[in-house]
Design a protein around this motif. Structure first.
Motif, PDB file in Angstrom:
ATOM      1  N   VAL A 176      -1.100  15.072   0.822  1.00 13.11           N
ATOM      2  CA  VAL A 176      -1.936  13.960   1.270  1.00 13.11           C
ATOM      3  C   VAL A 176      -2.359  14.167   2.712  1.00 13.11           C
ATOM      4  CG1 VAL A 176      -0.942  12.293  -0.340  1.00 13.11           C
ATOM      5  CG2 VAL A 176       0.085  12.596   1.902  1.00 13.11           C
ATOM      6  N   ARG A 177      -3.455  13.507   3.078  1.00 11.84           N
ATOM      7  CA  ARG A 177      -4.001  13.610   4.426  1.00 11.84           C
ATOM      8  C   ARG A 177      -4.207  12.196   4.981  1.00 11.84           C
ATOM      9  NH1 ARG A 177      -8.753  16.240   3.441  1.00 11.84           N
ATOM     10  NH2 ARG A 177      -7.453  17.985   2.929  1.00 11.84           N
ATOM     11  N   PRO A 178      -3.225  11.694   5.745  1.00  9.16           N
ATOM     12  CA  PRO A 178      -3.353  10.355   6.338  1.00  9.16           C
ATOM     13  C   PRO A 178      -4.399  10.351   7.463  1.00  9.16           C
ATOM     14  CG  PRO A 178      -1.073  11.138   6.391  1.00  9.16           C
ATOM     15  CD  PRO A 178      -1.930  12.288   6.002  1.00  9.16           C
ATOM     16  N   VAL A 179      -5.030   9.195   7.664  1.00  5.96           N
ATOM     17  CA  VAL A 179      -6.037   9.081   8.719  1.00  5.96           C
ATOM     18  C   VAL A 179      -5.410   8.885  10.096  1.00  5.96           C
ATOM     19  CG1 VAL A 179      -7.815   8.206   7.163  1.00  5.96           C
ATOM     20  CG2 VAL A 179      -6.350   6.595   8.381  1.00  5.96           C
ATOM     21  N   SER A 180      -4.134   8.499  10.130  1.00  8.51           N
ATOM     22  CA  SER A 180      -3.480   8.280  11.421  1.00  8.51           C
ATOM     23  C   SER A 180      -1.967   8.430  11.268  1.00  8.51           C
ATOM     24  CB  SER A 180      -3.800   6.872  11.941  1.00  8.51           C
ATOM     25  OG  SER A 180      -3.232   5.900  11.080  1.00  8.51           O
ATOM     26  N   ALA A 181      -1.291   8.524  12.395  1.00 10.87           N
ATOM     27  CA  ALA A 181       0.168   8.652  12.402  1.00 10.87           C
ATOM     28  C   ALA A 181       0.862   7.470  11.711  1.00 10.87           C
ATOM     29  CB  ALA A 181       0.681   8.835  13.824  1.00 10.87           C
ATOM     30  N   PRO A 182       0.418   6.236  11.934  1.00 13.41           N
ATOM     31  CA  PRO A 182       1.082   5.129  11.239  1.00 13.41           C
ATOM     32  C   PRO A 182       0.995   5.243   9.712  1.00 13.41           C
ATOM     33  CG  PRO A 182      -0.146   4.276  13.094  1.00 13.41           C
ATOM     34  CD  PRO A 182      -0.521   5.731  12.949  1.00 13.41           C
ATOM     35  N   TYR A 183      -0.117   5.734   9.210  1.00 10.76           N
ATOM     36  CA  TYR A 183      -0.224   5.899   7.763  1.00 10.76           C
ATOM     37  C   TYR A 183       0.597   7.085   7.282  1.00 10.76           C
ATOM     38  CZ  TYR A 183      -3.327   2.037   7.164  1.00 10.76           C
ATOM     39  OH  TYR A 183      -3.830   0.772   7.118  1.00 10.76           O
ATOM     40  N   ALA A 184       0.766   8.096   8.107  1.00 10.95           N
ATOM     41  CA  ALA A 184       1.664   9.202   7.759  1.00 10.95           C
ATOM     42  C   ALA A 184       3.087   8.666   7.608  1.00 10.95           C
ATOM     43  CB  ALA A 184       1.613  10.294   8.817  1.00 10.95           C
ATOM     44  N   THR A 185       3.474   7.780   8.498  1.00 14.71           N
ATOM     45  CA  THR A 185       4.800   7.153   8.407  1.00 14.71           C
ATOM     46  C   THR A 185       4.897   6.309   7.149  1.00 14.71           C
ATOM     47  OG1 THR A 185       5.014   7.155  10.806  1.00 14.71           O
ATOM     48  CG2 THR A 185       6.418   5.613   9.583  1.00 14.71           C
ATOM     49  N   ALA A 186       3.846   5.570   6.831  1.00 14.12           N
ATOM     50  CA  ALA A 186       3.850   4.730   5.634  1.00 14.12           C
ATOM     51  C   ALA A 186       4.050   5.584   4.384  1.00 14.12           C
ATOM     52  CB  ALA A 186       2.547   3.944   5.533  1.00 14.12           C
ATOM     53  N   VAL A 187       3.426   6.749   4.345  1.00 14.28           N
ATOM     54  CA  VAL A 187       3.582   7.637   3.193  1.00 14.28           C
ATOM     55  C   VAL A 187       5.026   8.107   3.088  1.00 14.28           C
ATOM     56  CG1 VAL A 187       2.968   9.909   2.258  1.00 14.28           C
ATOM     57  CG2 VAL A 187       1.191   8.402   3.142  1.00 14.28           C
ATOM     58  N   ARG A 188       5.619   8.465   4.207  1.00 12.14           N
ATOM     59  CA  ARG A 188       7.003   8.938   4.195  1.00 12.14           C
ATOM     60  C   ARG A 188       7.967   7.845   3.764  1.00 12.14           C
ATOM     61  NH1 ARG A 188       5.118  11.876   8.656  1.00 12.14           N
ATOM     62  NH2 ARG A 188       5.740  10.288  10.135  1.00 12.14           N
ATOM     63  N   HIS A 189       7.600   6.598   3.999  1.00 13.86           N
ATOM     64  CA  HIS A 189       8.498   5.487   3.697  1.00 13.86           C
ATOM     65  C   HIS A 189       8.165   4.756   2.400  1.00 13.86           C
ATOM     66  CE1 HIS A 189      10.853   5.679   7.354  1.00 13.86           C
ATOM     67  NE2 HIS A 189       9.737   6.010   7.953  1.00 13.86           N
ATOM     68  N   THR A 190       7.262   5.322   1.601  1.00 13.59           N
ATOM     69  CA  THR A 190       6.987   4.671   0.315  1.00 13.59           C
ATOM     70  C   THR A 190       8.230   4.759  -0.545  1.00 13.59           C
ATOM     71  OG1 THR A 190       6.093   6.707  -0.621  1.00 13.59           O
ATOM     72  CG2 THR A 190       4.502   5.119   0.287  1.00 13.59           C
ATOM     73  N   GLY A 191       8.404   3.776  -1.363  1.00 12.94           N
ATOM     74  CA  GLY A 191       9.584   3.737  -2.216  1.00 12.94           C
ATOM     75  C   GLY A 191       9.586   4.839  -3.250  1.00 12.94           C
ATOM     76  N   ASP A 192      10.762   5.127  -3.774  1.00 17.87           N
ATOM     77  CA  ASP A 192      10.900   6.166  -4.787  1.00 17.87           C
ATOM     78  C   ASP A 192      10.069   5.865  -6.029  1.00 17.87           C
ATOM     79  OD1 ASP A 192      12.577   7.673  -3.239  1.00 17.87           O
ATOM     80  OD2 ASP A 192      14.404   6.834  -4.107  1.00 17.87           O
ATOM     81  N   SER A 193       9.923   4.595  -6.377  1.00 17.60           N
ATOM     82  CA  SER A 193       9.160   4.258  -7.576  1.00 17.60           C
ATOM     83  C   SER A 193       7.690   4.630  -7.408  1.00 17.60           C
ATOM     84  CB  SER A 193       9.299   2.787  -7.919  1.00 17.60           C
ATOM     85  OG  SER A 193       8.814   1.984  -6.869  1.00 17.60           O
ATOM     86  N   THR A 194       7.121   4.386  -6.219  1.00 20.98           N
ATOM     87  CA  THR A 194       5.736   4.776  -5.960  1.00 20.98           C
ATOM     88  C   THR A 194       5.598   6.276  -5.999  1.00 20.98           C
ATOM     89  OG1 THR A 194       5.371   2.832  -4.572  1.00 20.98           O
ATOM     90  CG2 THR A 194       3.838   4.666  -4.300  1.00 20.98           C
TER      91      THR A 194
END
Length: 56
Positions: free
Chosen positions: A29-47
């Protein structure tokens, strides 16, 4: 993967799908910003599992 917005509505528009390895189920994946990169790393296992299965 055309289903990306439906599979990850909270990330679509902020995180682009860059690739999918069907052999491993790994998504790139290619996040548009650092905060969204963090959001991707912190998505739950189910997602993460839903996205991995969609890749396969």
């Amino acid at each position: 993967m055309d289903e990306w917005p439906a599979l990850a509505p909270n990330l679509a528009g902020h995180v682009a799908l860059a690739g999918c390895d069907a052999a491993t189920g790994e998504l790139a994946v290619r996040p548009v910003s650092a905060p969204y990169a963090t959001a991707v790393r912190h998505t739950g296992d189910s997602t993460s599992e839903v996205l991995r299965v969609a890749c396969l």
